[in-house]
Motif scaffolding. Structure first.
Motif, PDB file in Angstrom:
ATOM      1  N   ILE A 248       0.774   4.262  -2.841  1.00 23.74           N
ATOM      2  CA  ILE A 248       0.205   5.580  -2.533  1.00 23.74           C
ATOM      3  C   ILE A 248       0.756   6.695  -3.443  1.00 23.74           C
ATOM      4  O   ILE A 248      -0.029   7.468  -4.018  1.00 23.74           O
TER       5      ILE A 248
ATOM      6  N   GLU B 283       0.831  -1.199   0.000  1.00 22.28           N
ATOM      7  CA  GLU B 283       0.000   0.000   0.000  1.00 22.28           C
ATOM      8  C   GLU B 283       0.871   1.256   0.000  1.00 22.28           C
ATOM      9  O   GLU B 283       0.600   2.224  -0.726  1.00 22.28           O
ATOM     10  N   SER B 284       1.939   1.232   0.804  1.00 21.28           N
ATOM     11  CA  SER B 284       2.789   2.421   0.867  1.00 21.28           C
ATOM     12  C   SER B 284       3.531   2.630  -0.445  1.00 21.28           C
ATOM     13  O   SER B 284       3.849   3.751  -0.812  1.00 21.28           O
TER      14      SER B 284
END
Lengths: 392, 240
Positions: free
Chosen positions: A56, A52-53
Motif C-alpha cells: 500500500i 497487501e499492507s
C-alpha cells in the motif's frame, strides 16, 4: 443428476450414489472439507493481507525509480537514510526528469492511559505532487501551511470520525510528538502488520516533529523518468554512476515486490503465515483422507465384490476420484462463504487489508480437488493390495 | 477347446507363514466338465470355500495346477486373473450388494465390467434377469428395502447377467426359502444344459443334492468322496 453423471462417466456414478446414500455422512464430510478450506483461506488471507499492507505505501508513489539506502533497506519503513546529494547526482542522467526526497519516521498516537497507535509519518514536499499518486497531488498542496497533516481515516484504535470534516479552511487540531498539528484533510491508507496508520505532512512539518532528522538525509528518493524511458535500464545506469554499495536503485514496483518477498520469506510473521498455509493444507488432506478412507473401509466388501467381478484398479480409482471431486466441488462453497465472512470480520476488527481475490479462490478450489484426489488415492491402497477373497 | 472347464491337479494351499502356517488343501485333484453342476460339500473348515476361491481366480495358486477354461492359473499375473474373472459369475454367501445401488443397478454392474456398452441394453438385460428370479417388481429397490432372500436373488441375477462360462456360488441358497432355492439351482442346471454354463457350488443344503451332476465331499482339505449323480445332457464327461 445420476443420469447426467452416468452419461459423463460412461458407467454408473457409484461415487455420487454412495455419497448421496448417506446424507449424514455426506454433511459431515462436506463440513470437514469446508473447514479445511476455511483454514487455508484464512492463512492465505492473512499472508495476502500482509503482502497487501506492504504494497500500500508503495502505491502512494508514481511507478518510476526509488533510491534506497544500501543498509537495512529491506523494507520501506526501515530507519536507514541516505544523503540527499544522491538526488542531485541522479539528475544528471538524461532520462531522469526530476526527483524528490521522502522522509519517514514513526510516532505514537496516545488515545488514553493504555491505548496507543503506531503512526508512520511521511514527510513530502507539498509541490512534488507529480511524484505521487494522482489522488494525492491536490491534498499535498494543502500541506504547504506549517504544522498541517493529512490523517489516515483507517488508523487502527483511533476514532477518526472527528477528522471527517477536516479541510484547509477548518483544520481539526490534534497533538503528536508534543506539537500541535492541524488535520487539513484525510487519506485512506490503513495500517498493516507494522503500524496502525499513515499520516502525511510536509517536509518542513516533518522536521518540526522530528528535530533529529535533517533535510540532508532523506529516507528514500523518488525519481521521475522521461516518458518511454526503461526504469530497469536507467536504474542500472544510475547504479554505475554512484560509488559502489552506496545506494540501491529499483523501479518502485520491483522494490515493492522485493519487500513483499522479504516479508513473506525472511521475516517471522511471513514464515508463520506460510507455515499456517502448509498446516492448513495438511489438515485439509488429513480430513479428506479420513472421510474417504472411512468410506472405502465401509464399502470394502462391495468393492471386493466388484473386484471379484473383474473390475480393475482403475475403476476403483475412478470411483474414489469421483467422490473426491464431488466433495471438493460442493465443500468448497460453504468454505468460501465462511472465509469471506471471516475476512470481513477480521477487516472490520483490525483494519488490515484482508479480502478474497478471484485468484486465491480458484487456487484453493483447484488445491481442494487435488488434495481430495490425493487423499482418495491414498485411501485406495488397502484395496489395491488385497486379493478379493481376503476381503470377504 | 476341451470339454473340461476346470482342471485341478496336485493343488495344495496354505494360510499364514512361519510357525503359524497352516495347510488348507492337500493334493486336491478334480476335473469339472463344461455344462455340469458340481456341488462341493463338507464340514466347516474342510476347504470348500478355499477351493472355490482358488478355482475362481480370487486367490493366487501357491502350489499345484489349476487350469480354468484352458488357462493355467498357477504363477499367473493379476491381469490374467482379472481377465478370467470377467468370464465367471460369482454368488457369495453374503450377497455383497452395493447398498447405494438399486437392484437394477447392482445387476448392471455385472455388465459394466465389460465396458461402456449400450446403457439401454444393460437396463433391458438387468430387468430381464431380475424378472427371471422373480424380482420384476423390485427393480428400483435399494438392498436395504429387500429381504435377505430377495437380495440373494439380486446377487444371482448379477452373476448371470453377463452370460458367464462358469458360475461359482458359495451357499447361494442359504438365504432362500425352499421354493426359491430349488428354482435358483434349477436355473443353474438349465443354463448348463442350454448354454453349457458350468456351475460349481458350495452348499450344506441337502434339498438340492438331487439336482447336481456331481457331489464332491471334502474333509480336512482333502477330497474324501466324489459321487456322480448323473451326467448332464449333451455334455461329454470329463476325466475322473
Amino acid at each position: 443428476m445420476t443420469a447426467f453423471l452416468a452419461r459423463l462417466l460412461g458407467r454408473l456414478p457409484i461415487g455420487y450414489l454412495q455419497l448421496m446414500h448417506n446424507p449424514g455422512r455426506l454433511v459431515a464430510a462436506l463440513a470437514g472439507v469446508a473447514f479445511a478450506n476455511v483454514l487455508v483461506f484464512v492463512q492465505l488471507g492473512l499472508a495476502g493481507s500482509m503482502a497487501e499492507s506492504v504494497a500500500i505505501p508503495y502505491r502512494l508513489f508514481q511507478p518510476d525509480l526509488l533510491i534506497l539506502s544500501p543498509l537495512e533497506s529491506e523494507t520501506l519503513s526501515d530507519a536507514s537514510t541516505l544523503p540527499r546529494q544522491r538526488l542531485f547526482q541522479a539528475l544528471v542522467h538524461p532520462d531522469v526528469t526530476g526527483g524528490t526526497p521522502i522522509y519517514m519516521a514513526r510516532s505514537t498516537w496516545l488515545s488514553g492511559q493504555d491505548a496507543s497507535s503506531s503512526i508512520q509519518f511521511f514527510g513530502l514536499a507539498p509541490d512534488a505532487g507529480e511524484f505521487f499518486h494522482d489522488a494525492l497531488a491536490g491534498p499535498l498542496v494543502s500541506l504547504s501551511l506549517s504544522d498541517t497533516a493529512l490523517v489516515d481515516t483507517l488508523t487502527r484504535f483511533v476514532d477518526m470520525r472527528s477528522f471527517a470534516d477536516a479541510t484547509p479552511d477548518a483544520p481539526v487540531p490534534f497533538e503528536m510528538q508534543g506539537r500541535q498539528l492541524g488535520a487539513v484533510g484525510t487519506v485512506s491508507i490503513g495500517g498493516g502488520f507494522g503500524g496502525d496508520g499513515v499520516f502525511l505532512v510536509s517536509d518542513q512539518t516533518f522536521f518540526h516533529l522530528f528535530p533529529g532528522r535533517s533535510s540532508a538525509t532523506p529516507s528514500h528518493i523518488l525519481l521521475a523518468l522521461a516518458p518511454g524511458a526503461d526504469p530497469g535500464r536507467v536504474a542500472d545506469e544510475l547504479t554505475r554512476l554512484y560509488p559502489p554499495d552506496t545506494v540501491r536503485i529499483r523501479p518502485v514496483t520491483t522494490a515493492m515486490e522485493a519487500e513483499v518477498r522479504y516479508q513473506m520469506t525472511e521475516r517471522p510473521t511471513g514464515l508463520i503465515f506460510a507455515f499456517g498455509v502448509a498446516i492448513g493444507m495438511v489438515v485439509g488432506i488429513v480430513i479428506a483422507y479420513q472421510v474417504l478412507s472411512a468410506d472405502v473401509a465401509d464399502h470394502l466388501r462391495e468393492y471386493a465384490t466388484f473386484k471379484a467381478l473383474g473390475f480393475r484398479q482403475g475403476f476403483f480409482v475412478g470411483v474414489i476420484l469421483e467422490e473426491a471431486i464431488i466433495l471438493a466441488a460442493i465443500g468448497f462453497w460453504p468454505g468460501l462463504v465462511f472465509s469471506q465472512l471471516f475476512y470481513q470480520a477480521l477487516a472490520y476488527l483490525t483494519n488490515i487489508p484482508i479480502f478474497m481475490t478471484p485468484e486465491r479462490a480458484v487456487a484453493v478450489f483447484v488445491g481442494t480437488i487435488l488434495a481430495c484426489a490425493l487423499s482418495g488415492i491414498l485411501a485406495m491402497r488397502k484395496l489395491a493390495a488385497a486379493q478379493p477373497a481376503d476381503l470377504f | 477347446m476341451t470339454d473340461t472347464a476346470i482342471s485341478v491337479r496336485g493343488l495344495n494351499h496354505f494360510f499364514g507363514a512361519g510357525e503359524a502356517r497352516k495347510q488348507a488343501l492337500f493334493d486336491v485333484n478334480i476335473e469339472v466338465g463344461r455344462g455340469s453342476l458340481t456341488i462341493l460339500m463338507g464340514p466347516s473348515g474342510s476347504g470348500k470355500t478355499t477351493l472355490l476361491t482358488l478355482m475362481g481366480c480370487l486367490r493366487e495358486v501357491h502350489a499345484g495346477s489349476v487350469r480354468l477354461l484352458d488357462r493355467e492359473l498357477f504363477a499367473s499375473d493379476e491381469g490374467t486373473r482379472i481377465d478370467m474373472r470377467r468370464r465367471l459369475g460369482f454368488i457369495f454367501q453374503a450377497h455383497n450388494l452395493h447398498d447405494s445401488l438399486t437392484a437394477r443397478q447392482n445387476v448392471m454392474m455385472g455388465l459394466q465390467v465389460h465396458g461402456r456398452g449400450d446403457p439401454a441394453r444393460h437396463v433391458q438385460a438387468a430387468d430381464h434377469l431380475l424378472g427371471l428370479v422373480g424380482l420384476g417388481e423390485r427393480l428400483t429397490y435399494l438392498p436395504g428395502n429387500l429381504s435377505g432372500g430377495q437380495k440373494q436373488r439380486v446377487a444371482i441375477a448379477r452373476a448371470l447377467v453377463s452370460n458367464p462360462d462358469i458360475i461359482f456360488a458359495d451357499e447361494p441358497t442359504a438365504a432362500l426359502d425352499k421354493v426359491s432355492g430349488m428354482a435358483a439351482v434349477r436355473l443353474f442346471r438349465d443354463l448348463g444344459r442350454t448354454r453349457g454354463t458350468t456351475t460349481v457350488m458350495v452348499t450344506h443344503d441337502p434339498r438340492i443334492l438331487d439336482l447336481a451332476d456331481r457331489v464332491v465331499t471334502l474333509e480336512d482339505g482333502r477330497i474324501v468322496e466324489d459321487r456322480r449323480a448323473s451326467l448332464p445332457r449333451n455334455i461329454t464327461p470329463g476325466p475322473a
